[in-house]
Write a protein that holds these residues in place. Sequence first.
Motif, PDB file in Angstrom:
ATOM      1  N   PHE A  26     -37.253 -73.989 183.413  1.00  0.00           N
ATOM      2  CA  PHE A  26     -38.363 -74.119 182.476  1.00  0.00           C
ATOM      3  C   PHE A  26     -39.477 -73.219 182.966  1.00  0.00           C
ATOM      4  CE2 PHE A  26     -42.357 -75.824 180.941  1.00  0.00           C
ATOM      5  CZ  PHE A  26     -42.093 -75.885 179.596  1.00  0.00           C
ATOM      6  N   GLU A  27     -39.736 -72.174 182.244  1.00  0.00           N
ATOM      7  CA  GLU A  27     -40.806 -71.246 182.586  1.00  0.00           C
ATOM      8  C   GLU A  27     -41.569 -70.906 181.323  1.00  0.00           C
ATOM      9  OE1 GLU A  27     -39.758 -67.810 184.891  1.00  0.00           O
ATOM     10  OE2 GLU A  27     -38.056 -68.862 185.760  1.00  0.00           O
ATOM     11  N   SER A  28     -42.850 -70.738 181.470  1.00  0.00           N
ATOM     12  CA  SER A  28     -43.686 -70.368 180.342  1.00  0.00           C
ATOM     13  C   SER A  28     -43.474 -68.886 180.011  1.00  0.00           C
ATOM     14  CB  SER A  28     -45.152 -70.612 180.687  1.00  0.00           C
ATOM     15  OG  SER A  28     -45.968 -70.181 179.645  1.00  0.00           O
ATOM     16  N   ILE A  29     -43.380 -68.581 178.724  1.00  0.00           N
ATOM     17  CA  ILE A  29     -43.221 -67.186 178.314  1.00  0.00           C
ATOM     18  C   ILE A  29     -44.495 -66.654 177.679  1.00  0.00           C
ATOM     19  CG2 ILE A  29     -40.736 -67.300 178.061  1.00  0.00           C
ATOM     20  CD1 ILE A  29     -41.213 -67.558 175.018  1.00  0.00           C
ATOM     21  N   GLY A  30     -45.505 -67.507 177.580  1.00  0.00           N
ATOM     22  CA  GLY A  30     -46.779 -67.091 177.005  1.00  0.00           C
ATOM     23  C   GLY A  30     -47.436 -68.260 176.296  1.00  0.00           C
ATOM     24  N   ASP A  31     -48.638 -68.032 175.849  1.00  0.00           N
ATOM     25  CA  ASP A  31     -49.340 -69.060 175.096  1.00  0.00           C
ATOM     26  C   ASP A  31     -49.571 -68.570 173.672  1.00  0.00           C
ATOM     27  OD1 ASP A  31     -51.274 -67.164 175.476  1.00  0.00           O
ATOM     28  OD2 ASP A  31     -52.707 -68.470 176.464  1.00  0.00           O
ATOM     29  N   GLN A  32     -50.377 -69.273 172.927  1.00  0.00           N
ATOM     30  CA  GLN A  32     -50.587 -68.912 171.524  1.00  0.00           C
ATOM     31  C   GLN A  32     -51.338 -67.609 171.352  1.00  0.00           C
ATOM     32  OE1 GLN A  32     -52.663 -72.295 170.051  1.00  0.00           O
ATOM     33  NE2 GLN A  32     -54.648 -71.640 170.839  1.00  0.00           N
TER      34      GLN A  32
ATOM     35  N   ASP B 178     -44.554 -59.511 170.707  1.00  0.00           N
ATOM     36  CA  ASP B 178     -43.711 -58.566 171.444  1.00  0.00           C
ATOM     37  C   ASP B 178     -43.638 -58.939 172.921  1.00  0.00           C
ATOM     38  OD1 ASP B 178     -43.862 -57.385 168.987  1.00  0.00           O
ATOM     39  OD2 ASP B 178     -44.860 -55.562 169.653  1.00  0.00           O
ATOM     40  N   GLU B 179     -44.778 -59.309 173.481  1.00  0.00           N
ATOM     41  CA  GLU B 179     -44.824 -59.657 174.900  1.00  0.00           C
ATOM     42  C   GLU B 179     -44.061 -60.960 175.169  1.00  0.00           C
ATOM     43  OE1 GLU B 179     -48.220 -60.568 178.232  1.00  0.00           O
ATOM     44  OE2 GLU B 179     -48.708 -59.223 176.561  1.00  0.00           O
ATOM     45  N   ARG B 180     -44.180 -61.939 174.264  1.00  0.00           N
ATOM     46  CA  ARG B 180     -43.425 -63.183 174.419  1.00  0.00           C
ATOM     47  C   ARG B 180     -41.928 -62.924 174.362  1.00  0.00           C
ATOM     48  NH1 ARG B 180     -45.436 -67.178 170.135  1.00  0.00           N
ATOM     49  NH2 ARG B 180     -46.350 -65.329 169.240  1.00  0.00           N
TER      50      ARG B 180
ATOM     51  N   LYS C 281     -40.373 -60.113 175.217  1.00  0.00           N
ATOM     52  CA  LYS C 281     -39.995 -59.480 176.490  1.00  0.00           C
ATOM     53  C   LYS C 281     -39.911 -60.517 177.597  1.00  0.00           C
ATOM     54  CE  LYS C 281     -42.203 -55.047 175.595  1.00  0.00           C
ATOM     55  NZ  LYS C 281     -43.299 -54.160 176.012  1.00  0.00           N
ATOM     56  N   ASN C 282     -40.895 -61.419 177.659  1.00  0.00           N
ATOM     57  CA  ASN C 282     -40.898 -62.458 178.682  1.00  0.00           C
ATOM     58  C   ASN C 282     -39.691 -63.373 178.540  1.00  0.00           C
ATOM     59  OD1 ASN C 282     -43.311 -61.432 179.613  1.00  0.00           O
ATOM     60  ND2 ASN C 282     -44.563 -62.973 178.593  1.00  0.00           N
ATOM     61  N   LEU C 283     -39.352 -63.736 177.305  1.00  0.00           N
ATOM     62  CA  LEU C 283     -38.200 -64.592 177.062  1.00  0.00           C
ATOM     63  C   LEU C 283     -36.908 -63.921 177.518  1.00  0.00           C
ATOM     64  CD1 LEU C 283     -36.917 -67.123 175.858  1.00  0.00           C
ATOM     65  CD2 LEU C 283     -36.905 -65.956 173.650  1.00  0.00           C
ATOM     66  N   ILE C 284     -36.741 -62.662 177.182  1.00  0.00           N
ATOM     67  CA  ILE C 284     -35.546 -61.921 177.584  1.00  0.00           C
ATOM     68  C   ILE C 284     -35.456 -61.847 179.101  1.00  0.00           C
ATOM     69  CG2 ILE C 284     -34.474 -59.631 177.577  1.00  0.00           C
ATOM     70  CD1 ILE C 284     -35.471 -59.375 174.650  1.00  0.00           C
ATOM     71  N   ASN C 285     -36.573 -61.568 179.770  1.00  0.00           N
ATOM     72  CA  ASN C 285     -36.577 -61.501 181.232  1.00  0.00           C
ATOM     73  C   ASN C 285     -36.194 -62.832 181.868  1.00  0.00           C
ATOM     74  OD1 ASN C 285     -37.316 -58.809 181.228  1.00  0.00           O
ATOM     75  ND2 ASN C 285     -39.493 -59.253 181.356  1.00  0.00           N
ATOM     76  N   VAL C 286     -36.731 -63.926 181.350  1.00  0.00           N
ATOM     77  CA  VAL C 286     -36.428 -65.249 181.903  1.00  0.00           C
ATOM     78  C   VAL C 286     -34.956 -65.593 181.686  1.00  0.00           C
ATOM     79  CG1 VAL C 286     -36.872 -67.713 181.607  1.00  0.00           C
ATOM     80  CG2 VAL C 286     -38.774 -66.128 181.713  1.00  0.00           C
ATOM     81  N   LEU C 287     -34.444 -65.313 180.501  1.00  0.00           N
ATOM     82  CA  LEU C 287     -33.037 -65.607 180.229  1.00  0.00           C
ATOM     83  C   LEU C 287     -32.117 -64.791 181.126  1.00  0.00           C
ATOM     84  CD1 LEU C 287     -33.082 -65.880 176.337  1.00  0.00           C
ATOM     85  CD2 LEU C 287     -32.767 -67.730 177.982  1.00  0.00           C
ATOM     86  N   GLU C 288     -32.416 -63.507 181.299  1.00  0.00           N
ATOM     87  CA  GLU C 288     -31.585 -62.666 182.161  1.00  0.00           C
ATOM     88  C   GLU C 288     -31.643 -63.143 183.609  1.00  0.00           C
ATOM     89  OE1 GLU C 288     -33.031 -58.717 181.354  1.00  0.00           O
ATOM     90  OE2 GLU C 288     -31.407 -58.361 179.916  1.00  0.00           O
ATOM     91  N   LYS C 289     -32.820 -63.579 184.040  1.00  0.00           N
ATOM     92  CA  LYS C 289     -32.971 -64.067 185.409  1.00  0.00           C
ATOM     93  C   LYS C 289     -32.126 -65.326 185.642  1.00  0.00           C
ATOM     94  CE  LYS C 289     -36.896 -65.884 186.770  1.00  0.00           C
ATOM     95  NZ  LYS C 289     -38.304 -66.039 187.139  1.00  0.00           N
ATOM     96  N   ASN C 290     -31.889 -66.090 184.571  1.00  0.00           N
ATOM     97  CA  ASN C 290     -31.116 -67.315 184.679  1.00  0.00           C
ATOM     98  C   ASN C 290     -29.651 -67.130 184.290  1.00  0.00           C
ATOM     99  OD1 ASN C 290     -32.958 -69.605 185.482  1.00  0.00           O
ATOM    100  ND2 ASN C 290     -34.152 -68.573 183.918  1.00  0.00           N
ATOM    101  N   GLY C 291     -29.188 -65.873 184.228  1.00  0.00           N
ATOM    102  CA  GLY C 291     -27.769 -65.614 184.066  1.00  0.00           C
ATOM    103  C   GLY C 291     -27.282 -65.333 182.658  1.00  0.00           C
ATOM    104  N   PHE C 292     -28.151 -65.263 181.688  1.00  0.00           N
ATOM    105  CA  PHE C 292     -27.730 -64.952 180.328  1.00  0.00           C
ATOM    106  C   PHE C 292     -27.604 -63.448 180.165  1.00  0.00           C
ATOM    107  CE2 PHE C 292     -29.445 -69.152 179.952  1.00  0.00           C
ATOM    108  CZ  PHE C 292     -28.728 -69.754 178.936  1.00  0.00           C
TER     109      PHE C 292
END
Length: 58
Positions: A25-31, A36-38, A40-51
């Motif tokens: 569970f990691e934050s990818i951004g706020d409102q 675009d930045e959210r 990118k953050n989501l993709i980075n978090v998913l890749e870091k967790n093996g997706f």
Amino acid sequence: MKIKIQSIKNFFKSKEKKGLKPIFFESIGDQNTPRDERLKNLINVLEKNGFKIKNKKS
């Protein structure tokens, strides 16, 4: 049907009571974070967790 809204802390506590543990569970951004930045953050978090992401925009 009633929808029950609960805080993140209560959500995790209820899952732990059921014997479940969040994998990540990691934050990818706020409102105020641009979409675009959210993304990118989501993709980075998913890749870091093996997706593996197909058709990833650079």
